[in-house]
Design a protein around this motif. Structure first.
Motif, PDB file in Angstrom:
ATOM      1  N   CYS A  73      42.245  40.090  46.017  1.00  0.00           N
ATOM      2  CA  CYS A  73      42.913  38.848  45.596  1.00  0.00           C
ATOM      3  C   CYS A  73      41.866  37.753  45.644  1.00  0.00           C
ATOM      4  O   CYS A  73      41.245  37.537  46.685  1.00  0.00           O
ATOM      5  N   GLY A  76      41.096  31.507  41.296  1.00  0.00           N
ATOM      6  CA  GLY A  76      40.443  31.242  40.019  1.00  0.00           C
ATOM      7  C   GLY A  76      39.803  29.862  40.006  1.00  0.00           C
ATOM      8  O   GLY A  76      39.941  29.094  40.960  1.00  0.00           O
ATOM      9  N   TYR A  80      38.775  38.186  35.973  1.00  0.00           N
ATOM     10  CA  TYR A  80      39.296  39.283  36.784  1.00  0.00           C
ATOM     11  C   TYR A  80      38.935  40.651  36.212  1.00  0.00           C
ATOM     12  O   TYR A  80      38.829  41.628  36.954  1.00  0.00           O
ATOM     13  N   GLN A  81      38.743  40.738  34.917  1.00  0.00           N
ATOM     14  CA  GLN A  81      38.369  42.003  34.295  1.00  0.00           C
ATOM     15  C   GLN A  81      36.932  42.375  34.639  1.00  0.00           C
ATOM     16  O   GLN A  81      36.633  43.501  35.025  1.00  0.00           O
ATOM     17  N   GLY A  83      34.948  40.679  36.920  1.00  0.00           N
ATOM     18  CA  GLY A  83      34.564  40.417  38.304  1.00  0.00           C
ATOM     19  C   GLY A  83      33.612  39.260  38.484  1.00  0.00           C
ATOM     20  O   GLY A  83      32.885  39.181  39.481  1.00  0.00           O
ATOM     21  N   CYS A  85      32.766  35.222  38.959  1.00  0.00           N
ATOM     22  CA  CYS A  85      33.341  33.996  39.527  1.00  0.00           C
ATOM     23  C   CYS A  85      32.963  32.786  38.681  1.00  0.00           C
ATOM     24  O   CYS A  85      31.793  32.574  38.364  1.00  0.00           O
ATOM     25  N   PHE A 119      40.121  43.219  40.566  1.00  0.00           N
ATOM     26  CA  PHE A 119      40.385  41.839  40.990  1.00  0.00           C
ATOM     27  C   PHE A 119      41.664  41.324  40.332  1.00  0.00           C
ATOM     28  O   PHE A 119      42.000  41.706  39.208  1.00  0.00           O
ATOM     29  N   GLU A 120      42.339  40.438  41.046  1.00  0.00           N
ATOM     30  CA  GLU A 120      43.487  39.748  40.470  1.00  0.00           C
ATOM     31  C   GLU A 120      43.600  38.387  41.127  1.00  0.00           C
ATOM     32  O   GLU A 120      43.118  38.161  42.241  1.00  0.00           O
ATOM     33  N   ASN A 121      44.224  37.473  40.409  1.00  0.00           N
ATOM     34  CA  ASN A 121      44.491  36.140  40.936  1.00  0.00           C
ATOM     35  C   ASN A 121      45.256  36.242  42.247  1.00  0.00           C
ATOM     36  O   ASN A 121      46.173  37.042  42.387  1.00  0.00           O
TER      37      ASN A 121
END
Length: 303
Positions: A73, A76, A80-81, A83, A85, A119-121
């Motif tokens: 988690c 943002g 997320y796809q 990875g 930042c 990864f996800e929000n």
């Protein structure tokens, strides 16, 4: 899934929580939950050392050797796809801008390049985890909101995160919605609370906990700051509660622990807008976020 365990990470602006999750039972393995507080504006190598310490301790304490993957988690803006930042100007992760966090994790943990890292929000993970915990939410339209160093949100319809279309804001995000003299997160976040308190009192506090302690001790200015945040949050989300036809709003994040201070003004504003919606505060933010993260591996594996 051949390996019924995975590593879940909940990474915020001031903390990391790591745990090993039993994917079959969707529960945290006993003794594996590890927390570390840190300054995310430290140099990248120092932050990664802290992350590696928490992850390694979680795995060691779980007594489980084989992992199906790592699910993260992450606040943002973030790709997320891929990875990567893209956080900038938010008083967190200032040195991570443009870096591939997947590769940083693989390197720091000495994992092979094909080890699954998803990864996800953070707000989406929290929302999905709450749906896992409260199965009645699987038939509902849920807005999950996280209040902390940032303002997160996700819109879930019958267990599925909705990020596109006219019913939700762009990417399902509310932190960057225009509000007053800036954006929503300027007012509804730890930064917003501290800024408002400073404007009223002239006093600079170090963190949200100091403000919370003042409020529960009866400091009227501190109390009024939390109350105003509840009103601001309502003003920000009311149009989207109506647009999305939400049945349930679930609030999490560190500031959620101060629910008694801001929920009355929030719910009052929602009722005055003529909206009937269930409002609740998560009683276990961390477990919800970790479960929601690991559910990504289940979805990925089933594709």
């Amino acid at each position: 899934m051949n390996t019924p365990h995975a590593i879940g990470l909940d990474i915020g602006g001031t903390h990391i929580t790591a745990a090993v999750i039993d994917i079959t039972e969707m529960k945290v393995i006993d003794y594996s939950l590890q927390k570390e507080s840190f300054d995310s504006n430290l140099p990248v190598d120092q932050v990664m050392t802290i992350w590696e310490k928490a992850i390694s301790a979680a795995i060691e304490n779980s007594k489980i050797e084989s992992m199906a993957g790592l699910a993260v988690c992450m606040p943002g803006p973030f790709d997320y796809q891929e990875g990567v930042c893209w956080i900038k100007g938010q008083s967190k992760y200032e040195h991570f801008y443009g870096l591939n966090v997947r590769n940083l994790l693989l390197d720091s943990l000495s994992l092979s390049a094909d080890f699954p890292v998803l990864f996800e929000n953070d707000a989406v993970c929290f929302g999905k985890g709450e749906v896992f915990k409260q199965k009645e939410n699987l038939s509902k339209k849920v807005i999950a909101i996280t209040l902390g160093t940032g303002l997160g949100a996700c819109f879930i319809d019958k267990g599925v995160s909705v990020t596109t279309g006219d019913l939700v804001p762009l990417d399902g995000e509310i932190y960057n919605l225009p509000y007053k003299e800036g954006i929503a997160e300027d007012y509804v976040s730890v930064r917003g609370l501290l800024s408002h308190y400073h404007a009223l009192s002239g006093t600079t506090l170090n963190n949200g906990l100091e403000l919370y302690n003042l409020a529960i001790k009866g400091d009227q200015l501190a109390i009024s700051v939390f109350e105003k945040m509840g009103t601001d949050l309502a003003a920000i989300v009311i149009p989207w509660i109506q647009n999305f036809s939400a049945d349930h709003i679930i609030i999490g994040g560190k500031i959620a622990n101060a629910g008694a201070l801001f929920l009355p003004s929030f719910t009052k504003s929602v009722k005055e807008a003529g909206i009937e919606v269930q409002v609740s505060v998560s009683n276990d933010n961390e477990a919800a976020a970790l479960l929601g993260a690991v559910s990504l591996l289940c979805t990925s594996h089933s594709k």
